[in-house]
Scaffold this motif. Sequence first.
Motif: not given
Length: 211
Positions: A105-115, A150-168
Amino acid sequence: REFLRAINQFATTLTEMFLSNSSFELQLWNNYFHLAVAFLTQDSLQLENFSQAKRNSILAKYGDMRATIGASIRDMWYNLGHHKIEFIPGMVGPILEMTLVPELELRKSTIPIFFDMMLCEYQLTKSFSRFEDEILRKLDSEVEGGRGDEQYKQLFESILLSCCRRHPELAKPGENFDALVTGLLERLLDYRAVMNDENKTYSMSCTVNLL
């Protein structure tokens, strides 16, 4: 628990007294972030290192304070508004260290800070090169030091992609950056796994891939 109350009071004081343009204090905010991350990453809070019985006892008495302080750090980051740019790239390393803590949960809530860091720099310069250079440099040393999985790699990939795709405007550069980071993570994790492997051919192959 007392320290948690103190750091939360510190956050309240910063927001109420040292956030506006006329009263903003960069060093105080910097102190808060570094202190909060140091608190969150201390050995005594890393529950996965304890026996199940001790872990259950701590959770029953205090809860997982890492998630609590992580949420506070996240909220304080977003409170900064246009001051965020003053913390890039300086805060990239501490935020990375926090997100690498193996708590889902910590990872999910804080990785978006990078975006948000990427977006902040991009809006001012049409590039996020300072952020990118810093996270790649820090990631190398953090994974070499034993952090990341491995979990971190997958979370980073999915969260960053999701954030970026919402900003053309960041969709394509963000996708390229995401692929770069996850590719580096994969190679760093492979290399770390085989550092002491007796299969020298496989170890050499991982070294070549990383280079």
